[in-house]
Design an enzyme around this catalytic site. Structure first.
Site: not given
Length: 298
Positions: A131, A134-135
């Site tokens: 992701c 997300c990261d």
């Protein structure tokens, strides 16, 4: 007989349980793992959940579980073997028992497709991510690689190009499947380099990812790319087999449901990653759980 049965103990299911408890609904939460949190538990760090900066996924999952326990929600740890949701009474079977409710919130989530190469599991959360949203922020100013050829891979490469020094886009074919507009933007980005007709054979490193080994099919040769992170965007698998033939699914197996999360079946709701939606994040999953309960109460 419950007012609502929630299947899945990830952010969507946990949020639904919290809202159901506050609405004084008789609620049962079924989760196959002894610790709630879903895929959050496998996330090394979470830094985009409002009010809780830089928390480990495991710690955030524990906070969700603790909140639900404090509200006295009945919880069962079991694998759901079948669901009958066509009648006014929804029946959920496990190996031990059959549970009944007037409403069902299905929040079983989706799993990321794996490459299945050496180093993928070893470095998950230590440079291997599924992701970019997300990261990606953890790789500011670094070099990363995105693997895939669809819309998600192209979007991830563009997202990472805004924060990373360099982004390699690795695809096994000689052309992309993603939208032409996205392809044009990728080609125009100065810090995105294409590695077409190439497959990742291995992900290597010491404590964290340091390089990937590629096999270039036309030349029948291997090469190495020095990278700090690898983002795998080769698809997701929604966990919807239990509802096939009952609720409406799209061509990829995701459940068709509106913003209130109601499916085509009265009393059946889909929340979180199982639902057709533009963004799959902890925050949007939790929002789905809240919206589903709000519609039930209404």
């Amino acid at each position: 007989m419950y007012d609502v049965i929630i299947i899945g103990g990830g952010p969507a299911g946990m949020a639904a349980a919290i809202y159901a408890a506050r609405a004084c609904l008789k609620t049962l939460l079924i989760e196959k793992q002894p610790i709630g949190g879903g895929q959050v538990l496998n996330t090394a760090e979470v830094d985009n959940y409002p009010g809780i900066p830089m928390v480990s996924g495991f710690e955030l999952g524990q906070k969700f579980s603790e909140h639900v326990r404090q509200l006295g929600i009945v919880q069962v740890t079991a694998d759901v073997t079948s669901i009958d949701c066509m009648g006014p009474v929804k029946k959920v079977a496990t190996q031990q028992e059959v549970y009944e409710a007037a409403h069902l919130i299905y929040a079983a989530g989706a799993s990321y497709k794996k490459l299945g190469v050496a180093g993928e599991e070893e470095f998950r959360g230590r440079g291997v991510s599924y992701c970019a949203t997300c990261d990606g922020a953890f790789f500011k100013g670094k070099t990363t690689a995105v693997v895939g050829g669809g819309d998600t891979a192209l979007e991830d490469a563009l997202f990472l190009a805004n924060v990373c020094k360099k982004v390699y886009l690795v695809h096994r074919r000689d052309s992309f499947r993603g939208a032409k507009t996205l392809q044009n933007r990728v080609l125009a980005a100065e810090n995105i380099e294409l590695a077409l007709e190439s497959e990742v054979e291995e992900i290597k490193g010491s404590d964290t990812v340091e390089e990937i080994v590629l096999f270039h099919k036309p030349k029948n040769e291997k090469s190495r790319l020095a990278v700090d992170g690898v983002f795998l965007a080769v698809g997701m698998i929604p966990q919807t087999k239990l509802l096939e033939g009952q609720v409406d699914l799209d061509e990829n197996g995701y459940i068709l449901a509106g913003e209130n999360c109601l499916t085509n079946i009265t009393g059946v709701y889909a929340a979180g990653d199982v639902r057709v939606k533009p963004l799959r994040q902890i925050l949007t999953a939790a929002s789905d759980g809240a919206n589903a309960v709000a519609d039930i109460v209404k």
